[in-house]
Scaffold this motif. Structure first.
Motif, PDB file in Angstrom:
ATOM      1  N   PRO A  91     -13.790   5.767  -7.159  1.00 23.82           N
ATOM      2  CA  PRO A  91     -12.676   5.235  -8.039  1.00 23.82           C
ATOM      3  C   PRO A  91     -12.399   3.874  -7.665  1.00 23.82           C
ATOM      4  O   PRO A  91     -12.571   3.437  -6.546  1.00 23.82           O
ATOM      5  N   SER A  92     -11.652   3.045  -8.296  1.00 24.56           N
ATOM      6  CA  SER A  92     -10.929   1.913  -8.227  1.00 24.56           C
ATOM      7  C   SER A  92      -9.772   2.039  -6.979  1.00 24.56           C
ATOM      8  O   SER A  92      -9.507   3.145  -6.707  1.00 24.56           O
ATOM      9  N   GLY A  93      -9.534   0.913  -6.491  1.00 24.74           N
ATOM     10  CA  GLY A  93      -8.481   1.127  -5.482  1.00 24.74           C
ATOM     11  C   GLY A  93      -7.490  -0.291  -5.535  1.00 24.74           C
ATOM     12  O   GLY A  93      -7.927  -1.350  -6.226  1.00 24.74           O
ATOM     13  N   ASN A  94      -6.587  -0.199  -4.753  1.00 19.54           N
ATOM     14  CA  ASN A  94      -5.559  -1.422  -4.593  1.00 19.54           C
ATOM     15  C   ASN A  94      -5.741  -1.957  -3.221  1.00 19.54           C
ATOM     16  O   ASN A  94      -5.735  -1.327  -2.110  1.00 19.54           O
ATOM     17  N   LEU A  95      -6.073  -3.287  -3.086  1.00 15.97           N
ATOM     18  CA  LEU A  95      -6.356  -3.973  -1.953  1.00 15.97           C
ATOM     19  C   LEU A  95      -5.340  -3.727  -0.645  1.00 15.97           C
ATOM     20  O   LEU A  95      -5.556  -3.467   0.267  1.00 15.97           O
ATOM     21  N   GLY A  96      -4.097  -3.967  -1.115  1.00 16.70           N
ATOM     22  CA  GLY A  96      -2.710  -3.760  -0.626  1.00 16.70           C
ATOM     23  C   GLY A  96      -2.794  -2.332   0.104  1.00 16.70           C
ATOM     24  O   GLY A  96      -2.572  -2.114   1.372  1.00 16.70           O
TER      25      GLY A  96
ATOM     26  N   SER B 296      -2.222  -7.397  -4.397  1.00 18.21           N
ATOM     27  CA  SER B 296      -2.109  -6.706  -5.772  1.00 18.21           C
ATOM     28  C   SER B 296      -3.473  -6.525  -6.423  1.00 18.21           C
ATOM     29  O   SER B 296      -3.590  -5.915  -7.574  1.00 18.21           O
ATOM     30  N   CYS B 297      -4.519  -6.935  -5.831  1.00 22.78           N
ATOM     31  CA  CYS B 297      -5.836  -6.903  -6.313  1.00 22.78           C
ATOM     32  C   CYS B 297      -6.421  -5.735  -6.379  1.00 22.78           C
ATOM     33  O   CYS B 297      -6.174  -4.763  -5.357  1.00 22.78           O
ATOM     34  N   ILE B 298      -6.845  -5.634  -7.523  1.00 21.24           N
ATOM     35  CA  ILE B 298      -7.665  -4.061  -7.837  1.00 21.24           C
ATOM     36  C   ILE B 298      -9.017  -4.261  -7.670  1.00 21.24           C
ATOM     37  O   ILE B 298      -9.759  -5.020  -8.091  1.00 21.24           O
ATOM     38  N   PHE B 299      -9.587  -3.279  -6.751  1.00 19.30           N
ATOM     39  CA  PHE B 299     -10.987  -3.547  -6.628  1.00 19.30           C
ATOM     40  C   PHE B 299     -11.761  -2.350  -7.050  1.00 19.30           C
ATOM     41  O   PHE B 299     -11.389  -1.045  -7.226  1.00 19.30           O
ATOM     42  N   TYR B 300     -13.043  -2.798  -7.617  1.00 21.92           N
ATOM     43  CA  TYR B 300     -13.759  -1.547  -8.118  1.00 21.92           C
ATOM     44  C   TYR B 300     -15.107  -1.696  -7.180  1.00 21.92           C
ATOM     45  O   TYR B 300     -16.002  -2.502  -7.216  1.00 21.92           O
ATOM     46  N   PRO B 301     -15.314  -0.450  -6.651  1.00 26.44           N
ATOM     47  CA  PRO B 301     -16.482  -0.482  -5.477  1.00 26.44           C
ATOM     48  C   PRO B 301     -17.954  -0.012  -6.283  1.00 26.44           C
ATOM     49  O   PRO B 301     -17.669   0.420  -7.400  1.00 26.44           O
ATOM     50  N   GLY B 302     -18.803   0.335  -5.425  1.00 27.52           N
ATOM     51  CA  GLY B 302     -19.909   0.633  -5.773  1.00 27.52           C
ATOM     52  C   GLY B 302     -20.159   2.142  -6.056  1.00 27.52           C
ATOM     53  O   GLY B 302     -21.113   2.662  -6.481  1.00 27.52           O
TER      54      GLY B 302
ATOM     55  N   TYR C  16     -15.170 -11.806  -7.102  1.00 28.54           N
ATOM     56  CA  TYR C  16     -13.532 -11.927  -7.424  1.00 28.54           C
ATOM     57  C   TYR C  16     -13.409 -12.662  -8.771  1.00 28.54           C
ATOM     58  O   TYR C  16     -13.839 -13.848  -9.033  1.00 28.54           O
ATOM     59  N   ILE C  17     -12.593 -12.076  -9.735  1.00 26.37           N
ATOM     60  CA  ILE C  17     -12.273 -12.772 -10.969  1.00 26.37           C
ATOM     61  C   ILE C  17     -10.680 -13.115 -10.747  1.00 26.37           C
ATOM     62  O   ILE C  17      -9.861 -12.323 -11.215  1.00 26.37           O
ATOM     63  N   PRO C  18     -10.210 -14.217 -10.518  1.00 28.69           N
ATOM     64  CA  PRO C  18      -8.887 -14.760 -10.258  1.00 28.69           C
ATOM     65  C   PRO C  18      -8.127 -14.436 -11.362  1.00 28.69           C
ATOM     66  O   PRO C  18      -6.997 -14.096 -11.358  1.00 28.69           O
ATOM     67  N   GLU C  19      -8.644 -14.808 -12.570  1.00 28.14           N
ATOM     68  CA  GLU C  19      -7.746 -14.566 -13.848  1.00 28.14           C
ATOM     69  C   GLU C  19      -7.138 -13.033 -14.201  1.00 28.14           C
ATOM     70  O   GLU C  19      -6.343 -13.144 -14.800  1.00 28.14           O
ATOM     71  N   GLU C  20      -8.183 -12.332 -13.477  1.00 29.42           N
ATOM     72  CA  GLU C  20      -7.714 -10.954 -13.897  1.00 29.42           C
ATOM     73  C   GLU C  20      -7.385 -10.350 -12.596  1.00 29.42           C
ATOM     74  O   GLU C  20      -6.875  -9.163 -12.562  1.00 29.42           O
ATOM     75  N   ASN C  21      -7.374 -10.899 -11.491  1.00 31.66           N
ATOM     76  CA  ASN C  21      -7.080 -10.633  -9.993  1.00 31.66           C
ATOM     77  C   ASN C  21      -7.865  -8.881  -9.761  1.00 31.66           C
ATOM     78  O   ASN C  21      -7.417  -8.251  -9.322  1.00 31.66           O
ATOM     79  N   ILE C  22      -9.035  -9.008 -10.006  1.00 31.11           N
ATOM     80  CA  ILE C  22      -9.671  -8.007  -9.776  1.00 31.11           C
ATOM     81  C   ILE C  22     -11.130  -8.358  -8.922  1.00 31.11           C
ATOM     82  O   ILE C  22     -11.632  -9.388  -9.007  1.00 31.11           O
ATOM     83  N   LEU C  23     -11.737  -7.175  -8.224  1.00 30.08           N
ATOM     84  CA  LEU C  23     -12.770  -7.717  -7.255  1.00 30.08           C
ATOM     85  C   LEU C  23     -13.883  -6.567  -7.469  1.00 30.08           C
ATOM     86  O   LEU C  23     -13.488  -5.192  -7.525  1.00 30.08           O
ATOM     87  N   PHE C  24     -14.934  -6.891  -7.425  1.00 28.90           N
ATOM     88  CA  PHE C  24     -16.046  -6.005  -7.443  1.00 28.90           C
ATOM     89  C   PHE C  24     -16.768  -6.014  -6.004  1.00 28.90           C
ATOM     90  O   PHE C  24     -17.233  -7.092  -5.641  1.00 28.90           O
TER      91      PHE C  24
END
Length: 208
Positions: A192-197, A183-189, A138-146
């Motif tokens: 496509p990417s998704g929205n956690l909510g 609101s976190c955007i996640f990038y999976p293995g 998780y990168i909090p500064e960008e609110n993104i998750l791998f």
């Protein structure tokens, strides 16, 4: 921060290059090492870290090539180390006609640890379930998750493998990932990417 994603290999794994100020981190270089290296070279990026979300062959197959080319530090969960060197454990012996191995981990990373990368913080979250060595970043500064193979935009990683456990995956999702902002955007293995909510409200109820 710049983020570049690649779809690589037979299983169409997503490899991600995060870069800032001429430095780069690659997450899950699963195949096509020359293609990934060319991007680094063409964009004048110095690879600092290779981070694997888990040790299955489709996420580690380009580790050796990139390590030899760049000298980057390889980081993964401590339990991933056995998979790196054992084709049976990383599943390449089961699913491929050839065996995949990777260099040993330079440094293990585990739940609650943070890596500083330029102005960014890479927070490590242990997310076993699909694989006992699974981590998310998780990168909090960008609110993104791998999220590796823990969650996908429309589902979850398979839990019928030798070291998989659906109960552990459920705990990883509900007790850890759902603690992040909706609101976190996640990038999976894969995929496509998704929205956690959206995942929590629309996808997870049909799974859990």
């Amino acid at each position: 921060m710049d983020l570049k994603e690649f779809t690589v290999g037979e299983l169409m794994v997503k490899s991600y290059i995060v870069s800032q100020a001429g430095q780069a981190v690659i997450i899950d270089p699963g195949a096509e090492g020359e293609r990934l290296f060319d991007y680094l070279k063409n964009n004048n990026l110095e690879l600092k870290y290779i981070i694997n979300t888990h040790g299955h062959f489709d996420h580690i197959a380009a580790n050796e090539f990139l390590k030899e080319k760049t000298g980057a530090e390889v980081l993964a969960h401590p339990k991933a180390n056995l998979k790196f060197t054992d084709p049976k454990l990383n599943l390449s012996a089961l699913f491929l006609s050839h065996k995949v191995t990777a260099p040993a981990i330079d440094r293990s990373i585990d739940d609650g640890e943070s890596l500083k990368f330029e102005s960014l913080t890479l927070k490590i979250i242990s997310t076993p379930g699909h694989s006992e060595d699974g981590i998310s970043i998780y990168i909090p500064e960008e609110n993104i998750l791998f999220s590796g193979d823990c969650i996908f935009a429309n589902g979850i990683g398979r839990t019928d493998l030798e070291d998989s456990d659906f109960k552990e995956l459920k705990n990883s999702v509900e007790k850890k990932l759902f603690q992040l902002p909706a609101s976190c955007i996640f990038y999976p293995g894969h995929g496509p990417s998704g929205n956690l909510g959206s995942f929590k409200n629309s996808v997870w109820p049909a799974i859990s």
